[in-house]
Design an enzyme around this catalytic site. Sequence first.
Site, PDB file in Angstrom:
ATOM      1  N   GLY A  54      76.125  38.092  20.450  1.00 29.16           N
ATOM      2  CA  GLY A  54      74.850  38.397  21.118  1.00 29.16           C
ATOM      3  C   GLY A  54      73.714  37.571  20.524  1.00 29.16           C
TER       4      GLY A  54
ATOM      5  CB  SER B 157      80.374  44.121  28.061  1.00 27.18           C
ATOM      6  OG  SER B 157      79.472  44.491  27.047  1.00 27.18           O
TER       7      SER B 157
ATOM      8  CB  SER C  33      64.495  49.113  18.015  1.00 23.18           C
ATOM      9  OG  SER C  33      63.348  48.939  18.810  1.00 23.18           O
TER      10      SER C  33
ATOM     11  CE1 TYR D  69      68.351  49.343  22.645  1.00 18.58           C
ATOM     12  CE2 TYR D  69      65.965  49.631  22.748  1.00 18.58           C
ATOM     13  CZ  TYR D  69      67.075  49.056  22.160  1.00 18.58           C
ATOM     14  OH  TYR D  69      66.919  48.221  21.102  1.00 18.58           O
TER      15      TYR D  69
ATOM     16  CE  LYS E 156      69.515  49.657  18.970  1.00 21.14           C
ATOM     17  NZ  LYS E 156      70.686  49.070  18.310  1.00 21.14           N
TER      18      LYS E 156
HETATM   19  N1  UFG Z   1      55.143  41.719  29.319  1.00 20.80           N
HETATM   20  C1  UFG Z   1      54.373  41.224  30.358  1.00 20.80           C
HETATM   21  N2  UFG Z   1      54.999  40.575  31.361  1.00 20.80           N
HETATM   22  C2  UFG Z   1      56.350  40.387  31.404  1.00 20.80           C
HETATM   23  C3  UFG Z   1      57.132  40.906  30.342  1.00 20.80           C
HETATM   24  C4  UFG Z   1      56.497  41.568  29.307  1.00 20.80           C
HETATM   25  O1  UFG Z   1      53.159  41.374  30.368  1.00 20.80           O
HETATM   26  O2  UFG Z   1      56.847  39.790  32.369  1.00 20.80           O
HETATM   27  C5  UFG Z   1      54.470  42.392  28.215  1.00 20.80           C
HETATM   28  C6  UFG Z   1      54.873  43.843  28.049  1.00 20.80           C
HETATM   29  O3  UFG Z   1      54.067  44.668  28.863  1.00 20.80           O
HETATM   30  C7  UFG Z   1      54.632  44.048  26.576  1.00 20.80           C
HETATM   31  C8  UFG Z   1      54.920  42.685  25.941  1.00 20.80           C
HETATM   32  O4  UFG Z   1      54.861  41.760  27.016  1.00 20.80           O
HETATM   33  O5  UFG Z   1      53.294  44.347  26.353  1.00 20.80           O
HETATM   34  C9  UFG Z   1      56.281  42.611  25.324  1.00 20.80           C
HETATM   35  O6  UFG Z   1      57.239  43.070  26.250  1.00 20.80           O
HETATM   36  P1  UFG Z   1      58.795  42.948  25.988  1.00 20.80           P
HETATM   37  O7  UFG Z   1      59.470  43.532  27.195  1.00 20.80           O
HETATM   38  O8  UFG Z   1      59.146  41.569  25.581  1.00 20.80           O
HETATM   39  O9  UFG Z   1      59.052  43.858  24.699  1.00 20.80           O
HETATM   40  P2  UFG Z   1      58.674  45.369  24.432  1.00 20.80           P
HETATM   41  O10 UFG Z   1      57.771  45.379  23.256  1.00 20.80           O
HETATM   42  O11 UFG Z   1      58.224  46.092  25.619  1.00 20.80           O
HETATM   43  O12 UFG Z   1      60.107  45.922  24.102  1.00 20.80           O
HETATM   44  C10 UFG Z   1      60.518  45.940  22.789  1.00 20.80           C
HETATM   45  C11 UFG Z   1      62.019  45.733  22.657  1.00 20.80           C
HETATM   46  C12 UFG Z   1      62.776  46.894  23.193  1.00 20.80           C
HETATM   47  C13 UFG Z   1      62.222  48.174  22.671  1.00 20.80           C
HETATM   48  C14 UFG Z   1      60.761  48.243  23.003  1.00 20.80           C
HETATM   49  C15 UFG Z   1      60.077  49.512  22.605  1.00 20.80           C
HETATM   50  O13 UFG Z   1      62.402  44.579  23.325  1.00 20.80           O
HETATM   51  O14 UFG Z   1      64.118  46.758  22.798  1.00 20.80           O
HETATM   52  O15 UFG Z   1      60.129  47.168  22.336  1.00 20.80           O
HETATM   53  O16 UFG Z   1      59.524  49.424  21.342  1.00 20.80           O
HETATM   54  F1  UFG Z   1      62.837  49.250  23.198  1.00 20.80           F
END
Ligand code: UFG
Length: 342
Positions: A10, A34, A125, A150, A154
């Site tokens: 991964g 997977s 996480s 998810y 964790k």
């Molecule tokens: N974002 C956008 N546009 C996009 C994608 C993301 O504005 O197209 C923003 C999101 O709103 C967020 C930031 O970019 O503010 C980061 O988003 P990510 O999806 O990259 O990551 P997250 O912080 O939301 O998610 C992370 C981990 C998950 C975990 C989550 C909760 O990737 O595994 O934090 O803490 F579950």
Amino acid sequence: MKILVTGGLGYIGSHTVVELINAGFTPIVIDNLSESEIEVKERIEKIVGKPIIFEQVEMCNKNEMIQLFEKYPDIKGVIHFAAYLIVNESVTNPLKYYHNNIISTLNLLEVMLQFKIKPLVFSSSCTVYGNPEDLPVNEHAPIQPAVSPYGNTKKMCEDILKDTALANDIEVISLRYFNPIGAHESSIIGEFQDGPPHHLVPYITETARGLRNELRIFGGDWNTKDGTCVRDYIHVVDVAKAHISAVDRMINNKISEKFEVYNLGMGVGVSVLEMVNAFEEATGIKIKYNITARREGDVEAVYADTTKANQILNWKTEKTLTDAMRDAWNWEKELMNNSNLI
Ligand code: UFG
């Protein structure tokens, strides 16, 4: 010294396998393929210049795990990455997540006890902190109810690991990742994905590549420096190297508690708009974006206090946000040139 790496093909697993080899360990890589591609094995071999040991194993099948440990009786420790991790999918199909992420961890622990293997590094996480009241967030911050199945897996796995370590001859280091980004600087490995990305940076690089007309920024009215959400983005190779520090601590018997947790981040809060600027500055490519509605379940701001990992694991980040953006873009170009990869 042989270290079992579950989910080793991964995203974070593959970068950790490379760093383990660089540090002189022999990883035994397992993956059920997977969510990953067998080609990653060859790509790791290309970087390290030698064959690696790989076994296709389904961790939810305990017999397969027993056979694995019988085949490699000299495994000295385990790094456990294998898990499903798509937040949205976990909301629509929670049983898939509870079944896979929990059963695989239970089987691993039972087999480690059976074969008397003590050290385990777990891939956790920052999601366990939810929307923290105090920033930067340290390891003493209260654990919040998970917003997704998810995230709950964790938290549940951390509880299972802690209880098991306290009652048995097992030691656990749980590494709480903030937002890993980027790719290996060779562009030979990075984040493979099947379908739309799951994280911000691949959305930025796909927009730069022209696969998307614009980047959607989820919300411009958050209570942050520029109204967009704040996260702690960290280069995946820095994350990988922290696992080597954790393994070193365990095999050198330096553990002071049977269940230790460490935050892995850069310790800096960066907004989505700052991420767009960082990409533009690192690559010279303009990103067209549109600020849209907030995304359900998003946390406003979270970034790490990394003092504990810096002092006790003796680990610190070496890469900058610019390095991460450059490597992410080079990886996107690699995907562009090898369309069979996605
Ligand atoms: N974002 C956008 N546009 C996009 C994608 C993301 O504005 O197209 C923003 C999101 O709103 C967020 C930031 O970019 O503010 C980061 O988003 P990510 O999806 O990259 O990551 P997250 O912080 O939301 O998610 C992370 C981990 C998950 C975990 C989550 C909760 O990737 O595994 O934090 O803490 F579950």
